[in-house]
Design a protein around this motif. Sequence first.
Motif, PDB file in Angstrom:
ATOM      1  N   VAL A  79       0.846  -1.193   0.000  1.00 21.92           N
ATOM      2  CA  VAL A  79       0.000   0.000   0.000  1.00 21.92           C
ATOM      3  C   VAL A  79       0.878   1.238   0.000  1.00 21.92           C
ATOM      4  N   ASP A  80       0.507   2.221  -0.814  1.00 19.96           N
ATOM      5  CA  ASP A  80       1.112   3.544  -0.761  1.00 19.96           C
ATOM      6  C   ASP A  80       0.342   4.338   0.295  1.00 19.96           C
ATOM      7  N   TYR A  81       0.933   4.437   1.485  1.00 16.02           N
ATOM      8  CA  TYR A  81       0.203   5.002   2.612  1.00 16.02           C
ATOM      9  C   TYR A  81      -0.009   6.505   2.473  1.00 16.02           C
ATOM     10  N   ARG A  82       0.815   7.165   1.675  1.00 16.92           N
ATOM     11  CA  ARG A  82       0.628   8.599   1.468  1.00 16.92           C
ATOM     12  C   ARG A  82      -0.528   8.871   0.519  1.00 16.92           C
ATOM     13  N   GLN A  83      -0.620   8.062  -0.532  1.00 15.92           N
ATOM     14  CA  GLN A  83      -1.664   8.256  -1.524  1.00 15.92           C
ATOM     15  C   GLN A  83      -2.953   7.525  -1.178  1.00 15.92           C
ATOM     16  N   GLY A  84      -2.887   6.561  -0.262  1.00 17.84           N
ATOM     17  CA  GLY A  84      -4.084   5.818   0.101  1.00 17.84           C
ATOM     18  C   GLY A  84      -4.547   4.855  -0.970  1.00 17.84           C
ATOM     19  N   SER A  85      -3.613   4.217  -1.670  1.00 13.91           N
ATOM     20  CA  SER A  85      -3.954   3.281  -2.736  1.00 13.91           C
ATOM     21  C   SER A  85      -3.011   2.096  -2.665  1.00 13.91           C
ATOM     22  N   TYR A  86      -3.456   0.973  -3.232  1.00 14.36           N
ATOM     23  CA  TYR A  86      -2.620  -0.217  -3.197  1.00 14.36           C
ATOM     24  C   TYR A  86      -1.613  -0.174  -4.335  1.00 14.36           C
ATOM     25  N   MET A  87      -0.516  -0.884  -4.146  1.00 15.31           N
ATOM     26  CA  MET A  87       0.586  -0.883  -5.096  1.00 15.31           C
ATOM     27  C   MET A  87       0.370  -1.953  -6.170  1.00 15.31           C
ATOM     28  N   PRO A  88       1.072  -1.848  -7.314  1.00 14.45           N
ATOM     29  CA  PRO A  88       0.966  -2.884  -8.344  1.00 14.45           C
ATOM     30  C   PRO A  88       1.406  -4.254  -7.874  1.00 14.45           C
ATOM     31  N   SER A  89       2.166  -4.322  -6.777  1.00 13.06           N
ATOM     32  CA  SER A  89       2.603  -5.623  -6.275  1.00 13.06           C
ATOM     33  C   SER A  89       1.437  -6.479  -5.805  1.00 13.06           C
ATOM     34  N   ILE A 103      -2.757 -11.665  15.118  1.00 11.57           N
ATOM     35  CA  ILE A 103      -2.284 -10.317  14.816  1.00 11.57           C
ATOM     36  C   ILE A 103      -1.206  -9.915  15.818  1.00 11.57           C
ATOM     37  N   LYS A 104      -0.117  -9.319  15.279  1.00 14.56           N
ATOM     38  CA  LYS A 104       0.980  -8.843  16.119  1.00 14.56           C
ATOM     39  C   LYS A 104       1.164  -7.327  16.009  1.00 14.56           C
ATOM     40  N   THR A 105       0.750  -6.752  14.894  1.00 18.74           N
ATOM     41  CA  THR A 105       0.934  -5.324  14.661  1.00 18.74           C
ATOM     42  C   THR A 105      -0.403  -4.675  14.364  1.00 18.74           C
ATOM     43  N   LEU A 106      -0.733  -3.627  15.094  1.00 12.44           N
ATOM     44  CA  LEU A 106      -1.951  -2.850  14.861  1.00 12.44           C
ATOM     45  C   LEU A 106      -1.553  -1.378  14.823  1.00 12.44           C
ATOM     46  N   ARG A 107      -1.649  -0.790  13.629  1.00 12.29           N
ATOM     47  CA  ARG A 107      -1.255   0.603  13.456  1.00 12.29           C
ATOM     48  C   ARG A 107      -2.417   1.375  12.839  1.00 12.29           C
ATOM     49  N   LEU A 108      -2.935   2.328  13.576  1.00  9.29           N
ATOM     50  CA  LEU A 108      -3.982   3.226  13.107  1.00  9.29           C
ATOM     51  C   LEU A 108      -3.319   4.578  12.853  1.00  9.29           C
ATOM     52  N   TYR A 109      -3.114   4.900  11.592  1.00 13.64           N
ATOM     53  CA  TYR A 109      -2.297   6.043  11.244  1.00 13.64           C
ATOM     54  C   TYR A 109      -3.111   7.075  10.462  1.00 13.64           C
ATOM     55  N   HIS A 110      -2.514   8.249  10.302  1.00  9.42           N
ATOM     56  CA  HIS A 110      -3.073   9.335   9.510  1.00  9.42           C
ATOM     57  C   HIS A 110      -2.101   9.627   8.384  1.00  9.42           C
ATOM     58  N   SER A 111      -2.598   9.796   7.183  1.00  7.34           N
ATOM     59  CA  SER A 111      -1.715   9.956   6.030  1.00  7.34           C
ATOM     60  C   SER A 111      -0.887  11.236   6.080  1.00  7.34           C
ATOM     61  N   ASP A 112      -1.260  12.206   6.919  1.00  6.78           N
ATOM     62  CA  ASP A 112      -0.495  13.441   7.043  1.00  6.78           C
ATOM     63  C   ASP A 112       0.613  13.348   8.077  1.00  6.78           C
ATOM     64  N   ASP A 113       0.711  12.248   8.795  1.00  6.69           N
ATOM     65  CA  ASP A 113       1.749  12.108   9.808  1.00  6.69           C
ATOM     66  C   ASP A 113       3.121  12.144   9.155  1.00  6.69           C
ATOM     67  N   GLY A 114       3.991  13.003   9.679  1.00  5.03           N
ATOM     68  CA  GLY A 114       5.327  13.126   9.142  1.00  5.03           C
ATOM     69  C   GLY A 114       5.428  14.057   7.955  1.00  5.03           C
ATOM     70  N   ILE A 115       4.308  14.552   7.431  1.00  6.32           N
ATOM     71  CA  ILE A 115       4.337  15.463   6.291  1.00  6.32           C
ATOM     72  C   ILE A 115       3.814  16.832   6.691  1.00  6.32           C
ATOM     73  N   SER A 116       2.625  16.870   7.251  1.00  4.26           N
ATOM     74  CA  SER A 116       2.031  18.129   7.721  1.00  4.26           C
ATOM     75  C   SER A 116       1.716  17.984   9.201  1.00  4.26           C
TER      76      SER A 116
END
Length: 707
Positions: free
Chosen positions: A186-196, A286-299
Amino acid sequence: MVSSPPSSGLAAAGTRSRPVRSSRRRVESYTEETSDASDSSSEVVEQLATSWPARSSTRRARNNQEDPAIIARPKRTTRAPKSYREPSSDEDLDRVIARYPEMVTSASTNPQPAAGLPHRVTRQQTRASPNKRKKATVVSPRKRRRPELVDVENIIPTPSGPVPPWDTLPYHILFNIFFHAAHPLVDYRQGSYMPSVKWLLDVSVLCHSFTEPALSVLYHTPVLVPPVKAHKILRLLSLPLDEVSFDYARKVQEVLVDVRQTLAYKAAAPYGYFDISKLIEKVPHIKTLRLYHSDDGISPYRLADNAHRWSYPSTLFDTLREKNLRLQTFDWNARFCEPRSLIKTMLTRHLEAPFQTIRTLHLFQIPSDDTNLESESDVAKMGDKLIEVGLATALRRLPELRTVTFTDCMAVNELLFAGMPSTLESLTLDNCDEAATFSLTAFLSNRGSNLRELVLKHNRHLNMSFTTTLQESCPKLERLSTDFIMHNWPPYFDGMPHFDGLLKPGEIPTWPKTLRELELLQLRQWDKPRAAAFFGSLIDAAPDLPDLRSIVISAAVEMGWQDRASFRRQWMKKFEKTFLRKDGGGVRNSDKTAVVASGTDLPPGPLGRRQSHRESARLAKQRLSGVDDDSEDSSSDNDPSEGGNSEEDATEVKYVQGLCDIVNIRIDNLRPADTQFNEGDFLNSEESGDEDWNGEDWEPGDDGHAW
């Protein structure tokens, strides 16, 4: 049997007396789907898609047999080469993800269809050879869909030599190969899945042994964007085991959720809001649970709209406790909760069983407390009511905590450092504006004995003075990474650091003996003597750095361009002679990175040491005129201030470590920027125009036109 087209019937009756017009022939279409088909008719549509080439080839064969004029007609030599495309982005992926069991049944060479599902012709059977297409029984569908042709043979490039027996590798080896080849999904900045993601789906149908490891990688970190896919993933994970080919729920190890896109807003009807708690109920490993915001680290100072602000639901933590889950990685973000309420939640939840196994914690947007404190007694009175003190207490309640990352956190100051746990092995400070050098130095001296990794990026008040005691404070440190580019937000920030010098006069860094990787980017705010002292400390410490394998340094030194050119050549040679591996496995400066220095030095050629355009032009004139080299550059190589009469004397080293695979030194006076450009970024990279040539030249007909 496939029914014959009407034109074939007319030809059989002898009623056709002229050749068929080329415009009447049906042409295979590769356009995307324009409408959704129901689940009940999707299998029929796939049969129609796979049998479409057979119908076209059958009709062409009959036309050729019945019409001699067509057989005698010459073939056009300007026909465009055949091309293929992958399935369309959203619609196909929705269908495949929602119907994994059906897809898996056609993965083996000759699989048995699952119970209740008709056998379907696979795409490998229809596209394996264009000249040998098999006929398929076609059932009239309620809605026809354009065929989807995938060049399965080109999914993985075929090597020129013998093909290894990939299908005989064990499951865990294939899983690791696919995992490293496909991630991130996933491209977490753009909010879309990758070609992989599509690549994994295609690989899963290559052979039976690839199916489970490829799908395991896909479900290791399920793709939950856009929101509709999150609902479909949840529906698939909720199916009984007798209706699926694999236990997909047990393959999920990580859940990464873009809160703004997946949780804060409703998905298209009839789905509505996505409940993260229901997904957690279905994934027992499940071992990892991350609830993130796409602006984290940018704005960092741009908060979400309060009208649609999402907050941590209590049902999430209750589900973690009821399902007896044990997390290892978690995120806390003040965007999703009022800061003081967030600290209270952390103090409570960190004592529960799901958080007692946390090893990695990411913290975002946690502000500092606005309370004015004049003495230590005021701090003691406030206690955990202070955000910094409460945060430090919450961190100490995690007995297994080893890695902490602070991003855009104003709460990182002397109060927090004073209460941090001493068990940390990795610490990252990213754009923490109140982190000061003296407070970091005190923390490293008191609680840095177990640190193995220290990452400092974009911190306005941190210079390199903490390195003067680094060897004593962090005896186990293996990786040190710094980046002194300062962000320009909010608007009143000017992008400049808030320290006068990177090192104070007389300060000499010390380096831990366990150091393996050194990455110091955009070093600034120093002059020639301090830079020489800094570089000299590394050269002098070479005998005590047997584990060092990578050195990457970019620095801006304030001096004249002639002195800087000589200074650069001297220290680059010293680092290469001292640290670079000599057995051919190392990467030199001239082979790795383009060095640009304030209009003097430009990227080197493919061979030889670095030369500027000015030097190259001067050497060319010398060859033409036959004059000796008496330019000012020749005198700049001999700098008496460097302690020698020649450049060769200045670059002599006392000890050769010779174990570093990467030695990358850049010294210039450019303005610090996230991306440094050089002349290679501005070269003409347009295509030559012959890339689509198929080997045949077009010859114009005799139509009276010149072109």
